[in-house]
Design a protein around this motif. Structure first.
Motif, PDB file in Angstrom:
ATOM      1  N   ILE A  54       0.839  -1.207   0.000  1.00  9.43           N
ATOM      2  CA  ILE A  54       0.000   0.000   0.000  1.00  9.43           C
ATOM      3  C   ILE A  54       0.868   1.249   0.000  1.00  9.43           C
ATOM      4  O   ILE A  54       0.622   2.210  -0.753  1.00  9.43           O
ATOM      5  CB  ILE A  54      -0.951   0.001   1.218  1.00  9.43           C
ATOM      6  CG1 ILE A  54      -1.970  -1.135   1.099  1.00  9.43           C
ATOM      7  CG2 ILE A  54      -1.662   1.349   1.346  1.00  9.43           C
ATOM      8  CD1 ILE A  54      -2.840  -1.321   2.323  1.00  9.43           C
ATOM      9  N   ILE A  55       1.909   1.257   0.829  1.00  7.43           N
ATOM     10  CA  ILE A  55       2.809   2.417   0.916  1.00  7.43           C
ATOM     11  C   ILE A  55       3.518   2.649  -0.416  1.00  7.43           C
ATOM     12  O   ILE A  55       3.600   3.780  -0.907  1.00  7.43           O
ATOM     13  CB  ILE A  55       3.843   2.216   2.047  1.00  7.43           C
ATOM     14  CG1 ILE A  55       3.137   2.219   3.405  1.00  7.43           C
ATOM     15  CG2 ILE A  55       4.915   3.310   1.997  1.00  7.43           C
ATOM     16  CD1 ILE A  55       4.037   1.867   4.572  1.00  7.43           C
ATOM     17  N   LEU A  56       4.034   1.585  -1.018  1.00  7.59           N
ATOM     18  CA  LEU A  56       4.734   1.716  -2.297  1.00  7.59           C
ATOM     19  C   LEU A  56       3.797   2.194  -3.397  1.00  7.59           C
ATOM     20  O   LEU A  56       4.178   3.014  -4.243  1.00  7.59           O
ATOM     21  CB  LEU A  56       5.360   0.376  -2.693  1.00  7.59           C
ATOM     22  CG  LEU A  56       6.536  -0.102  -1.829  1.00  7.59           C
ATOM     23  CD1 LEU A  56       6.977  -1.500  -2.266  1.00  7.59           C
ATOM     24  CD2 LEU A  56       7.698   0.872  -1.910  1.00  7.59           C
ATOM     25  N   PHE A  62       1.836   9.285  -6.157  1.00  6.13           N
ATOM     26  CA  PHE A  62       1.941  10.713  -5.853  1.00  6.13           C
ATOM     27  C   PHE A  62       3.308  11.332  -6.149  1.00  6.13           C
ATOM     28  O   PHE A  62       3.537  12.496  -5.840  1.00  6.13           O
ATOM     29  CB  PHE A  62       1.569  10.956  -4.391  1.00  6.13           C
ATOM     30  CG  PHE A  62       0.121  10.669  -4.094  1.00  6.13           C
ATOM     31  CD1 PHE A  62      -0.885  11.471  -4.625  1.00  6.13           C
ATOM     32  CD2 PHE A  62      -0.251   9.589  -3.310  1.00  6.13           C
ATOM     33  CE1 PHE A  62      -2.224  11.208  -4.366  1.00  6.13           C
ATOM     34  CE2 PHE A  62      -1.586   9.318  -3.052  1.00  6.13           C
ATOM     35  CZ  PHE A  62      -2.577  10.125  -3.583  1.00  6.13           C
ATOM     36  N   THR A  63       4.225  10.573  -6.754  1.00  6.65           N
ATOM     37  CA  THR A  63       5.534  11.152  -7.092  1.00  6.65           C
ATOM     38  C   THR A  63       5.738  11.311  -8.595  1.00  6.65           C
ATOM     39  O   THR A  63       6.716  11.922  -9.024  1.00  6.65           O
ATOM     40  CB  THR A  63       6.690  10.286  -6.529  1.00  6.65           C
ATOM     41  OG1 THR A  63       6.565   8.940  -7.020  1.00  6.65           O
ATOM     42  CG2 THR A  63       6.670  10.293  -5.006  1.00  6.65           C
ATOM     43  N   SER A  64       4.823  10.793  -9.398  1.00  7.74           N
ATOM     44  CA  SER A  64       4.926  10.982 -10.841  1.00  7.74           C
ATOM     45  C   SER A  64       3.571  10.720 -11.495  1.00  7.74           C
ATOM     46  O   SER A  64       2.743   9.981 -10.959  1.00  7.74           O
ATOM     47  CB  SER A  64       5.985  10.050 -11.453  1.00  7.74           C
ATOM     48  OG  SER A  64       5.625   8.696 -11.279  1.00  7.74           O
ATOM     49  N   LYS A  86       3.979  -4.876 -12.709  1.00  5.73           N
ATOM     50  CA  LYS A  86       5.072  -4.264 -11.959  1.00  5.73           C
ATOM     51  C   LYS A  86       4.599  -2.924 -11.421  1.00  5.73           C
ATOM     52  O   LYS A  86       3.675  -2.311 -11.968  1.00  5.73           O
ATOM     53  CB  LYS A  86       6.285  -4.001 -12.862  1.00  5.73           C
ATOM     54  CG  LYS A  86       7.020  -5.222 -13.359  1.00  5.73           C
ATOM     55  CD  LYS A  86       8.280  -4.785 -14.117  1.00  5.73           C
ATOM     56  CE  LYS A  86       9.108  -5.971 -14.555  1.00  5.73           C
ATOM     57  NZ  LYS A  86      10.398  -5.533 -15.156  1.00  5.73           N
ATOM     58  N   PHE A  87       5.224  -2.455 -10.334  1.00  6.12           N
ATOM     59  CA  PHE A  87       5.015  -1.068  -9.967  1.00  6.12           C
ATOM     60  C   PHE A  87       5.682  -0.231 -11.053  1.00  6.12           C
ATOM     61  O   PHE A  87       6.788  -0.535 -11.492  1.00  6.12           O
ATOM     62  CB  PHE A  87       5.646  -0.747  -8.604  1.00  6.12           C
ATOM     63  CG  PHE A  87       4.839  -1.204  -7.430  1.00  6.12           C
ATOM     64  CD1 PHE A  87       3.518  -0.806  -7.275  1.00  6.12           C
ATOM     65  CD2 PHE A  87       5.401  -2.025  -6.462  1.00  6.12           C
ATOM     66  CE1 PHE A  87       2.764  -1.221  -6.188  1.00  6.12           C
ATOM     67  CE2 PHE A  87       4.662  -2.450  -5.375  1.00  6.12           C
ATOM     68  CZ  PHE A  87       3.344  -2.053  -5.232  1.00  6.12           C
ATOM     69  N   ARG A  88       5.016   0.806 -11.493  1.00  5.58           N
ATOM     70  CA  ARG A  88       5.577   1.642 -12.561  1.00  5.58           C
ATOM     71  C   ARG A  88       6.829   2.357 -12.059  1.00  5.58           C
ATOM     72  O   ARG A  88       6.789   3.034 -11.036  1.00  5.58           O
ATOM     73  CB  ARG A  88       4.537   2.660 -13.050  1.00  5.58           C
ATOM     74  CG  ARG A  88       5.026   3.546 -14.192  1.00  5.58           C
ATOM     75  CD  ARG A  88       3.916   4.463 -14.681  1.00  5.58           C
ATOM     76  NE  ARG A  88       3.367   5.262 -13.584  1.00  5.58           N
ATOM     77  CZ  ARG A  88       3.937   6.367 -13.108  1.00  5.58           C
ATOM     78  NH1 ARG A  88       5.065   6.803 -13.622  1.00  5.58           N
ATOM     79  NH2 ARG A  88       3.378   7.026 -12.111  1.00  5.58           N
ATOM     80  N   THR A  89       7.922   2.234 -12.790  1.00  7.99           N
ATOM     81  CA  THR A  89       9.186   2.869 -12.399  1.00  7.99           C
ATOM     82  C   THR A  89       9.672   3.863 -13.452  1.00  7.99           C
ATOM     83  O   THR A  89      10.720   4.480 -13.276  1.00  7.99           O
ATOM     84  CB  THR A  89      10.290   1.809 -12.200  1.00  7.99           C
ATOM     85  OG1 THR A  89      10.496   1.109 -13.434  1.00  7.99           O
ATOM     86  CG2 THR A  89       9.916   0.826 -11.116  1.00  7.99           C
ATOM     87  N   MET A  90       8.907   3.999 -14.534  1.00 12.58           N
ATOM     88  CA  MET A  90       9.317   4.893 -15.612  1.00 12.58           C
ATOM     89  C   MET A  90       8.199   5.868 -15.951  1.00 12.58           C
ATOM     90  O   MET A  90       7.055   5.701 -15.498  1.00 12.58           O
ATOM     91  CB  MET A  90       9.717   4.079 -16.851  1.00 12.58           C
ATOM     92  CG  MET A  90      10.789   3.036 -16.577  1.00 12.58           C
ATOM     93  SD  MET A  90      11.275   2.075 -18.026  1.00 12.58           S
ATOM     94  CE  MET A  90      12.353   3.260 -18.838  1.00 12.58           C
ATOM     95  N   ILE A 109      13.542   6.614 -16.221  1.00 14.59           N
ATOM     96  CA  ILE A 109      13.265   6.068 -14.891  1.00 14.59           C
ATOM     97  C   ILE A 109      12.962   7.204 -13.921  1.00 14.59           C
ATOM     98  O   ILE A 109      13.690   8.197 -13.858  1.00 14.59           O
ATOM     99  CB  ILE A 109      14.459   5.250 -14.376  1.00 14.59           C
ATOM    100  CG1 ILE A 109      14.782   4.105 -15.344  1.00 14.59           C
ATOM    101  CG2 ILE A 109      14.160   4.685 -12.991  1.00 14.59           C
ATOM    102  CD1 ILE A 109      16.016   3.313 -14.970  1.00 14.59           C
ATOM    103  N   THR A 110      11.892   7.080 -13.148  1.00 17.89           N
ATOM    104  CA  THR A 110      11.508   8.113 -12.178  1.00 17.89           C
ATOM    105  C   THR A 110      12.380   8.033 -10.929  1.00 17.89           C
ATOM    106  O   THR A 110      13.120   7.063 -10.726  1.00 17.89           O
ATOM    107  CB  THR A 110      10.035   7.950 -11.767  1.00 17.89           C
ATOM    108  OG1 THR A 110       9.882   6.689 -11.068  1.00 17.89           O
ATOM    109  CG2 THR A 110       9.115   7.959 -12.977  1.00 17.89           C
ATOM    110  N   GLY A 111      12.278   9.045 -10.075  1.00 15.95           N
ATOM    111  CA  GLY A 111      13.053   9.065  -8.836  1.00 15.95           C
ATOM    112  C   GLY A 111      12.742   7.878  -7.946  1.00 15.95           C
ATOM    113  O   GLY A 111      13.643   7.151  -7.514  1.00 15.95           O
TER     114      GLY A 111
END
Length: 228
Positions: A54-56, A62-64, A86-90, A109-111
């Motif tokens: 849930i946290i991830l 909320f970061t991208s 997958k959790f989105r990383t890009m 790739i996002t932060g």
């Protein structure tokens, strides 16, 4: 369970694949134990990781800009296509503005994505792929259809079993993105240089596969992620 050899896709019906098919045919009990282990471990992980998940998810959201989950078509047992989670990383539409393989300094790739990739946390949603039966915890990492089309006859043997979240090849090539960082043609170098080397370990896994091997690779993966 294994299909009869004559019912396999045509690209599997060759002597190179038959060699590995016969190995797995003699490991029916291990294949059953493998599936049971997958289900038990995934249920345990879901219970244990529900709060971190849930946290991830919130951090990604909320970061991208874009969805929480990233879905991509990959290939699993018997050359069947499925959607991997997958959790989105890009950034959104990253696969439309670059290669399907990423390098260490990939600007797409996002932060938060770099953090998730470093500790392989982006792959946690694949627990659901395992429960659905599209994947196993241990097995050949699923490739996109474009790369599978470049498989040799022998490489198709890796698709006799479900694709995996981790594997010996994944551990050996955990810094794959750094290997490709200076590449002038990432896709071409991946297919011609890295993929054959990874397949060496994936084929070796079929020969040595058993319940204890899967347990070892699970704990080895955790060790590599946390302490290396």
């Amino acid at each position: 369970m294994l299909l009869p050899f004559e019912e396999l896709p045509k690209e599997f019906q060759n002597d190179a694949v038959k060699k590995y098919y016969d190995i797995l045919k003699n490991k029916k009990s291990s294949l059953i134990a493998k599936r049971a282990l997958d289900i038990i471990v995934c249920i345990f992980l879901l219970i244990f990781l529900i709060l971190p998940i849930i946290i991830l998810a919130l951090l990604v959201k909320f970061t991208s800009r874009g969805p929480i989950l990233y879905k991509q078509v990959r290939v699993t047992t018997y050359n069947r296509e499925f959607s991997i989670y997958k959790f989105r990383t890009m950034v959104v539409d990253a696969d439309k503005i670059g290669t399907l393989v990423t390098s260490a300094g990939d600007p797409r790739i996002t932060g938060i994505g770099r953090f998730l990739r470093k500790y392989r946390l982006d792959e946690i949603p694949q627990i659901f792929n395992v429960l659905k039966g599209d994947m196993s915890i241990v097995g050949t990492r699923p490739e996109v259809p474009r790369y599978v089309k470049n498989y040799s006859q022998q490489m198709y043997a890796t698709l006799l079993m479900p694709a995996g979240i981790t594997s010996l090849a994944s551990i050996k090539f955990k810094n794959e993105d750094r290997m490709l960082e200076l590449s002038k043609n990432v896709d071409e170098d991946y297919v011609s240089i890295i993929l054959p080397k990874k397949m060496h370990y994936n084929l070796l896994y079929i020969k040595t596969f058993n319940f204890r091997t899967d347990l070892y690779l699970m704990f080895k993966t955790i060790s590599e992620v946390l302490f290396h």
